[in-house]
Design an enzyme around this catalytic site. Structure first.
Site, PDB file in Angstrom:
ATOM      1  N   TYR A 187       0.859  -1.192   0.000  1.00 31.93           N
ATOM      2  CA  TYR A 187       0.000   0.000   0.000  1.00 31.93           C
ATOM      3  C   TYR A 187       0.890   1.234   0.000  1.00 31.93           C
ATOM      4  O   TYR A 187       2.063   1.171   0.389  1.00 31.93           O
ATOM      5  CB  TYR A 187      -0.940   0.024   1.219  1.00 31.93           C
ATOM      6  CG  TYR A 187      -0.233   0.193   2.542  1.00 31.93           C
ATOM      7  CD1 TYR A 187      -0.063   1.451   3.134  1.00 31.93           C
ATOM      8  CD2 TYR A 187       0.282  -0.912   3.217  1.00 31.93           C
ATOM      9  CE1 TYR A 187       0.601   1.598   4.347  1.00 31.93           C
ATOM     10  CE2 TYR A 187       0.944  -0.771   4.434  1.00 31.93           C
ATOM     11  CZ  TYR A 187       1.108   0.485   4.990  1.00 31.93           C
ATOM     12  OH  TYR A 187       1.775   0.633   6.186  1.00 31.93           O
TER      13      TYR A 187
ATOM     14  N   ARG B 243      -1.958  -9.484   4.293  1.00 35.71           N
ATOM     15  CA  ARG B 243      -2.260  -8.401   3.352  1.00 35.71           C
ATOM     16  C   ARG B 243      -1.133  -7.366   3.316  1.00 35.71           C
ATOM     17  O   ARG B 243      -1.104  -6.489   2.457  1.00 35.71           O
ATOM     18  CB  ARG B 243      -3.604  -7.750   3.690  1.00 35.71           C
ATOM     19  CG  ARG B 243      -3.583  -6.888   4.904  1.00 35.71           C
ATOM     20  CD  ARG B 243      -4.928  -6.347   5.314  1.00 35.71           C
ATOM     21  NE  ARG B 243      -4.943  -6.132   6.734  1.00 35.71           N
ATOM     22  CZ  ARG B 243      -4.384  -5.078   7.356  1.00 35.71           C
ATOM     23  NH1 ARG B 243      -3.797  -4.141   6.662  1.00 35.71           N
ATOM     24  NH2 ARG B 243      -4.429  -4.982   8.665  1.00 35.71           N
TER      25      ARG B 243
ATOM     26  N   HIS C 289      -1.144  -4.979  19.032  1.00 39.63           N
ATOM     27  CA  HIS C 289      -2.609  -4.945  19.025  1.00 39.63           C
ATOM     28  C   HIS C 289      -3.255  -6.260  19.508  1.00 39.63           C
ATOM     29  O   HIS C 289      -4.207  -6.763  18.904  1.00 39.63           O
ATOM     30  CB  HIS C 289      -3.120  -4.577  17.626  1.00 39.63           C
ATOM     31  CG  HIS C 289      -2.310  -3.523  16.936  1.00 39.63           C
ATOM     32  ND1 HIS C 289      -1.662  -2.507  17.605  1.00 39.63           N
ATOM     33  CD2 HIS C 289      -2.008  -3.328  15.606  1.00 39.63           C
ATOM     34  CE1 HIS C 289      -1.016  -1.736  16.734  1.00 39.63           C
ATOM     35  NE2 HIS C 289      -1.196  -2.223  15.524  1.00 39.63           N
TER      36      HIS C 289
ATOM     37  N   ASP D 104      -1.156   4.554  17.079  1.00 36.55           N
ATOM     38  CA  ASP D 104      -1.078   4.019  15.709  1.00 36.55           C
ATOM     39  C   ASP D 104      -1.235   5.118  14.656  1.00 36.55           C
ATOM     40  O   ASP D 104      -1.512   4.847  13.502  1.00 36.55           O
ATOM     41  CB  ASP D 104      -2.091   2.898  15.465  1.00 36.55           C
ATOM     42  CG  ASP D 104      -1.791   2.136  14.176  1.00 36.55           C
ATOM     43  OD1 ASP D 104      -0.606   2.048  13.790  1.00 36.55           O
ATOM     44  OD2 ASP D 104      -2.745   1.657  13.527  1.00 36.55           O
TER      45      ASP D 104
END
Ligand code: 0GY
Length: 315
Positions: free
Chosen positions: A56, A137, A188, A264
């Site tokens: 990304y 991903r 997380h 984050d």
């Protein structure tokens, strides 16, 4: 911003994220010395190009913007974590650490062939850990023997290993993670599916992992990523991300000395809503419900891991 009081304009210079209408000033007053132990810098791409192998391309998010956010929210320090979009090129991270005047430490990404003098250079800049990412991903899987080689190289520096994975992958990775000969920090809470029972077998495996491995810590961060109910109030403005609370609170209460928290920022890959970091800070007292738990989560624990020299001074 709907939430909280903005108490005056937020100086969005230089070049504050133009898509970002925030953050609000939190109501919760953090203890002095609080650390935002999970945040990123991205680029700026013109100066620090993104990795060709990235999955990304994020917005630019500079060190100056991060430090403005730190001051706005009431944090004292940051731990800046290398994200996959910069691959193993830690230049933007190192630049931010060097600009921070000692108020930021870092977690880098390195390859198995990283040279010792490169690790030394990263250490001098303020890096104290490496990150292994297993989220499909985000990355192609790196073989575990490569990762073991990296652990052997960083252990003499006293660094730790940050691991990021999804709950459904923990059974397969459990033994590898349990064998890491260094402190381990799980991002997380291992990304639980919060529509499931916090007392059920999936989260139970994560709790067992922490119980069986006393070198394992976790960030009880990212309710905005994990929540199904989302940021909208269920029964009042302060009740955002309510479905994540029982998971995080459980971990904070059972492992108060092995938990960390971070914003984050700037929240890569969150497409459905842009979190208000002020609202995220106001989530903290719902999962760490006493002054003592809040001080451990925000000050004592991150200092032990990232500024141990300060922790010793205080004793
Ligand atoms: C996070 C989460 C994400 C991204 C990365 O390294 C990364 O690219 O960690 C995500 O998309 O869940 O903690 O920043």
């Amino acid at each position: 911003m709907a939430h909280g009081d903005t108490t005056g304009p937020f100086d969005k210079t230089p070049g504050w994220l133009d898509w970002y209408d925030g953050p609000s000033v939190p109501t919760f007053r953090m203890p002095p010395g609080a650390v935002d132990a999970h945040c990123h810098v991205f680029g700026p791409g013109g100066e620090f190009p993104f990795a060709p192998e990235r999955k990304y391309t994020p917005c630019d998010a500079s060190a100056e913007q991060l430090f403005a956010l730190r001051d706005r929210l009431g944090f004292d320090r940051n731990v800046i974590v290398q994200a996959t979009c910069h691959g193993a090129d830690n230049s933007a991270l190192v630049d931010a650490l060097q600009r921070s005047e000692g108020r930021a430490r870092g977690v880098a990404t390195v390859r198995r062939d990283v040279a010792e003098d490169e690790l030394q250079r990263l250490h001098e800049a303020g890096v104290r850990g490496v990150r292994f990412n297993f989220v499909k991903r985000l990355v192609d899987r790196v073989p575990t023997d490569s990762l073991e080689e990296i652990v052997a190289k960083i252990a003499p520096l006293g660094w730790h290993v940050v691991i990021y994975f999804e709950a459904e992958d923990l059974p397969e990775l459990y033994d590898f993670f349990s064998g890491i000969q260094a402190p381990v920090v799980v991002d997380h809470m291992g990304r639980p599916d919060v529509s499931k029972d916090p007392e059920g077998p999936e989260f139970g495996l994560f709790l067992r992992f922490m119980r069986e491995n006393e070198n394992v810590w976790t960030k009880v961060s990212c309710p905005e990523r994990l929540s199904v109910t989302g940021p909208r109030a269920l029964d009042g403005e302060q009740q955002a991300y309510t479905d994540v609370v029982p998971f995080a609170r459980r971990v904070v209460e059972e492992f108060p000395d092995r938990v960390l928290w971070g914003t984050d920022w700037p929240h890569p890959n969150l497409k459905d809503h842009m979190p208000d970091d002020g609202l995220l800070v106001d989530y903290i007292p719902r999962i760490a419900t006493t002054d003592d738990l809040q001080r451990k989560l925000l000050v004592d624990n991150p200092r032990r891991l990232y500024w141990p020299e300060d922790a010793l001074e205080g004793e």
